[in-house]
Design a protein around this motif. Structure first.
Motif, mmCIF file in Angstrom:
data_model
loop_
_atom_site.group_PDB
_atom_site.id
_atom_site.type_symbol
_atom_site.label_atom_id
_atom_site.label_comp_id
_atom_site.label_asym_id
_atom_site.label_seq_id
_atom_site.Cartn_x
_atom_site.Cartn_y
_atom_site.Cartn_z
ATOM 1 N N VAL A 279 0.833 -1.197 0.000
ATOM 2 C CA VAL A 279 0.000 0.000 0.000
ATOM 3 C C VAL A 279 0.870 1.250 0.000
ATOM 4 O O VAL A 279 2.041 1.217 0.367
ATOM 5 N N PHE A 280 0.263 2.353 -0.412
ATOM 6 C CA PHE A 280 0.906 3.657 -0.374
ATOM 7 C C PHE A 280 0.242 4.483 0.714
ATOM 8 O O PHE A 280 -0.984 4.600 0.774
ATOM 9 N N VAL A 281 1.069 5.064 1.589
ATOM 10 C CA VAL A 281 0.556 5.864 2.699
ATOM 11 C C VAL A 281 1.019 7.296 2.516
ATOM 12 O O VAL A 281 2.224 7.577 2.532
ATOM 13 N N GLU A 282 0.076 8.203 2.332
ATOM 14 C CA GLU A 282 0.453 9.607 2.210
ATOM 15 C C GLU A 282 0.890 10.139 3.568
ATOM 16 O O GLU A 282 0.467 9.631 4.624
ATOM 17 N N PRO A 283 1.759 11.141 3.606
ATOM 18 C CA PRO A 283 2.306 11.616 4.873
ATOM 19 C C PRO A 283 1.256 11.975 5.920
ATOM 20 O O PRO A 283 1.442 11.683 7.107
ATOM 21 N N ALA A 284 0.176 12.584 5.516
ATOM 22 C CA ALA A 284 -0.842 13.024 6.474
ATOM 23 C C ALA A 284 -1.549 11.856 7.155
ATOM 24 O O ALA A 284 -2.195 12.047 8.193
ATOM 25 N N LYS A 285 -1.431 10.655 6.583
ATOM 26 C CA LYS A 285 -2.122 9.500 7.151
ATOM 27 C C LYS A 285 -1.191 8.541 7.893
ATOM 28 O O LYS A 285 -1.639 7.505 8.391
ATOM 29 N N VAL A 286 0.094 8.854 7.957
ATOM 30 C CA VAL A 286 1.050 7.939 8.583
ATOM 31 C C VAL A 286 0.679 7.654 10.036
ATOM 32 O O VAL A 286 0.671 6.498 10.476
ATOM 33 N N ALA A 287 0.393 8.668 10.821
ATOM 34 C CA ALA A 287 0.104 8.458 12.241
ATOM 35 C C ALA A 287 -1.130 7.579 12.435
ATOM 36 O O ALA A 287 -1.154 6.708 13.309
ATOM 37 N N ASP A 288 -2.156 7.800 11.632
ATOM 38 C CA ASP A 288 -3.362 6.977 11.754
ATOM 39 C C ASP A 288 -3.091 5.531 11.354
ATOM 40 O O ASP A 288 -3.598 4.598 11.982
ATOM 41 N N VAL A 289 -2.307 5.336 10.299
ATOM 42 C CA VAL A 289 -1.975 3.967 9.889
ATOM 43 C C VAL A 289 -1.107 3.302 10.952
ATOM 44 O O VAL A 289 -1.316 2.129 11.292
ATOM 45 N N TRP A 290 -0.125 4.026 11.470
ATOM 46 C CA TRP A 290 0.683 3.493 12.584
ATOM 47 C C TRP A 290 -0.218 3.070 13.735
ATOM 48 O O TRP A 290 -0.054 1.976 14.297
ATOM 49 N N HIS A 291 -1.165 3.921 14.093
ATOM 50 C CA HIS A 291 -2.083 3.614 15.189
ATOM 51 C C HIS A 291 -2.913 2.377 14.883
ATOM 52 O O HIS A 291 -3.148 1.529 15.760
ATOM 53 N N GLY A 292 -3.342 2.240 13.633
ATOM 54 C CA GLY A 292 -4.111 1.056 13.255
ATOM 55 C C GLY A 292 -3.311 -0.221 13.423
ATOM 56 O O GLY A 292 -3.806 -1.220 13.955
ATOM 57 N N VAL A 293 -2.057 -0.212 12.990
ATOM 58 C CA VAL A 293 -1.209 -1.402 13.132
ATOM 59 C C VAL A 293 -0.979 -1.703 14.612
ATOM 60 O O VAL A 293 -1.032 -2.862 15.038
ATOM 61 N N ALA A 294 -0.722 -0.675 15.416
ATOM 62 C CA ALA A 294 -0.519 -0.885 16.853
ATOM 63 C C ALA A 294 -1.764 -1.476 17.506
ATOM 64 O O ALA A 294 -1.664 -2.354 18.378
#
Length: 578
Positions: A279-294
């Motif tokens: 997948v491609f993660v745009e910079p503005a969504k990195v924190a939310d994606v990180w939180h989802g994985v955690a």
């Protein structure tokens, strides 16, 4: 001395980049909260549910710092203290043969290792001086650079912790969740924001993750440690393949520069490289994606057995496609676009040497031997950096330091003064590639000495191999036990501490792993090292073995094809690796 068993036949090594065999789902409950419910299935999970550890700081400051070591509750001491970066260190004089036979309280001293958390490795000279002062005032001058961009101090007493926290927090540092079953330090590119060839500065993403989620009660009881890495540099300089979650900069043909998402990496006794989710993660969504994985790790991670409680085991069962689907459907609420893989790095990711910044000034990467420095050295380093017109430096995931913002006319003077401190900007390729864990000097899990043995080997090899034309740094990683804090499976030569038998007598030594590497280490593809059954090296034989195998590599490598040590080690006969 080398010990080998030529009479036993060794299975063919796993191909480079191959994945560990997936685990089979257990018929018994694994303690997955969203599957089995939150009922604790072991004593460790029980105390974490009662009190995950964030609140223990108040007890340290109000009770234990006043009452001393004997006043500490055992569960706090052996569990919750870790959340604030504190581990009891090994009592001096206990040999490695007793590591597995003694109880924790028999191994531990009344002093602590303290880990200072440095997200992204970013430091100012003011912060460096504070760390140096703590080392000198409370830590008997100890200081080690870790391979996760932290600084570790030793000989810390619980009575000193209120003052230590006061000093650290006054300059924006801390120890919150530096250890424990929590989100650990977020690795970042040591040259973020200043490298001329950087794709994107990931510092804002690191800041958003740490400000939103470090110290968050909802993530303070994970199944085990959760390791993160983010880089915007094309050298992929954060060892992303061995982190639980990692974001690697990539340019998407439609969406511009963002990140390629990797999950499920980790070493220890069951090494497994992370996988791309595609997948491609745009910079503005990195924190939310990180939180989802955690959160996936928190809710679906295995908790029944500690040795299976890492995200890599869940990924092995689910596979990347299911992991992506759960992330999108249950935690993000939207689909992530498909994304390309980042290109293979063209340069090493340790940033050693002199390099031009995008503003015309220079950064200088330097190598202490195996990450060992000291409080006085760090204090002098701050003075030297400021005397050369800078106030910024970085730690690296390779036990090194990078000094930023040096004017061109001051570079050579800086290099000379750093070299006088034992911090070499132009090290030998052996010194450059060698790292070592804490080892038996301080670690309760260790079986063998590491820092001293590795240092002695580096100094000897610099003499023995002087004048040889090595094609690249030889990564020599020395670990005091099987847990791979020094990343033994991803080194050209990885040494795993254990007792070995020589002439019928057990002595400290190492099992040998050969031919591992990561993308940031001049590897076309990350891969785990091979082992040769029975090949072990005595603790005082590191230099002898390394010299022998490096000379054999130079004699046999396909130089025209640019063959690396790792490539040669995987194709070489066992006899050549002895």
């Amino acid at each position: 001395m080398t010990i080998s068993s030529s009479s036993t036949r060794t299975p063919a090594p796993r191909p480079e980049g191959a994945r560990a065999r997936p685990t089979r789902p257990s018929a018994r409950p694994n303690g997955q909260w969203k599957v089995d419910g939150p009922t604790p299935l072991n004593a460790n999970e029980e105390w974490k549910q009662v009190d995950n550890g964030l609140s223990v700081r108040e007890r340290i400051e109000q009770i234990y710092a006043k009452g001393g070591f004997s006043s500490i509750d055992p569960t706090d001491l052996h569990g919750r203290f870790r959340v604030w970066g504190l581990y009891t260190q090994r009592k001096p004089g206990i040999d490695g043969g007793r590591t597995a036979t003694l109880e924790p309280h028999e191994l531990e001293d009344e002093f602590f290792m303290l880990r200072v958390r440095i997200d992204g490795g970013q430091l100012t000279t003011e912060q460096l001086r504070v760390i140096a002062g703590i080392s000198q005032d409370f830590g008997r001058d100890t200081a080690d650079l870790t391979d996760r961009q932290n600084v570790q101090l030793h000989w810390i007493q619980v009575e000193s912790m209120p003052e230590i926290w006061r000093r650290l927090e006054a300059v924006g540092l801390g120890t919150t969740e530096a250890c424990g079953d929590v989100p650990r330090v977020v690795l970042g590119s040591p040259v973020a924001g200043i490298a001329a060839d950087e794709l994107i500065d990931a510092t804002p993403q690191i800041h958003e993750i740490t400000s939103r989620f470090i110290g968050d009660e909802s993530l303070a009881n994970l199944p085990r440690k959760f390791k993160s890495a983010i880089t915007g540099h094309p050298a992929q300089d954060v060892v992303h393949e061995i982190n639980d979650v990692a974001f690697v900069a990539v340019e998407h043909p439609e969406h511009g520069v963002g990140y390629d998402l990797w999950v499920g990496g980790g070493l220890s006794t069951a090494p497994r490289l992370a996988e791309r989710l595609g997948v491609f993660v745009e910079p503005a969504k990195v924190a939310d994606v990180w939180h989802g994985v955690a959160q996936i790790f928190r809710d679906y991670g295995y908790r029944r057995l500690r040795n299976k409680a890492r995200l890599k085991f869940l990924l092995a069962e689910w596979g990347a496609a299911k992991f992506r689907q759960v992330l999108q459907d249950e935690y993000l609420g939207y689909a992530l676009p498909d994304g390309p893989a980042a290109p293979t790095p063209a340069t090493p990711g340790d940033h050693v040497g002199v390099h031009r910044q995008k503003d015309g000034r220079f950064y200088v990467g330097v190598t202490p031997i195996v990450g060992r420095v000291s409080g006085p050295t760090l204090a002098k380093l701050a003075d030297v950096i400021e005397a050369h017109g800078s106030t910024r430096l970085r730690t690296t995931p390779h036990q090194k330091l990078v000094v930023l913002d040096i004017p061109a006319e001051r570079v050579e003077s800086l290099v000379a003064e750093l070299d006088a401190l034992g911090l070499s900007a132009r090290p030998s390729l052996i010194r450059r590639g060698t790292i070592a864990c804490t080892g038996i000097e301080f670690c309760k899990l260790a079986i063998v000495e590491t820092k001293g043995n590795a240092t002695a080997a580096v100094l000897a090899l610099e003499e023995r191999l002087a004048g040889l034309d090595l094609p690249h740094p030889i990564s020599l990683h020395v670990n005091g036990c099987p847990n791979s804090c020094a990343r033994i499976q991803t080194a050209d030569i990885g040494l795993k501490g254990q007792l070995v038998t020589i002439d019928g007598e057990q002595v400290p030594g190492y099992q040998v792993h050969l031919g591992g590497g990561l993308a940031s280490q001049d590897r076309a593809e990350a891969g785990l090292g091979r082992t040769v059954r029975g090949l072990k090296v005595a603790a005082d034989g590191i230099a002898d073995y390394t010299e022998r195998v490096v000379r054999r590599f130079l004699a046999e490598r396909d130089a025209d094809a640019g063959e690396t040590f790792a490539q040669w080690a995987h194709r070489a006969d066992e006899e050549a690796l002895q």
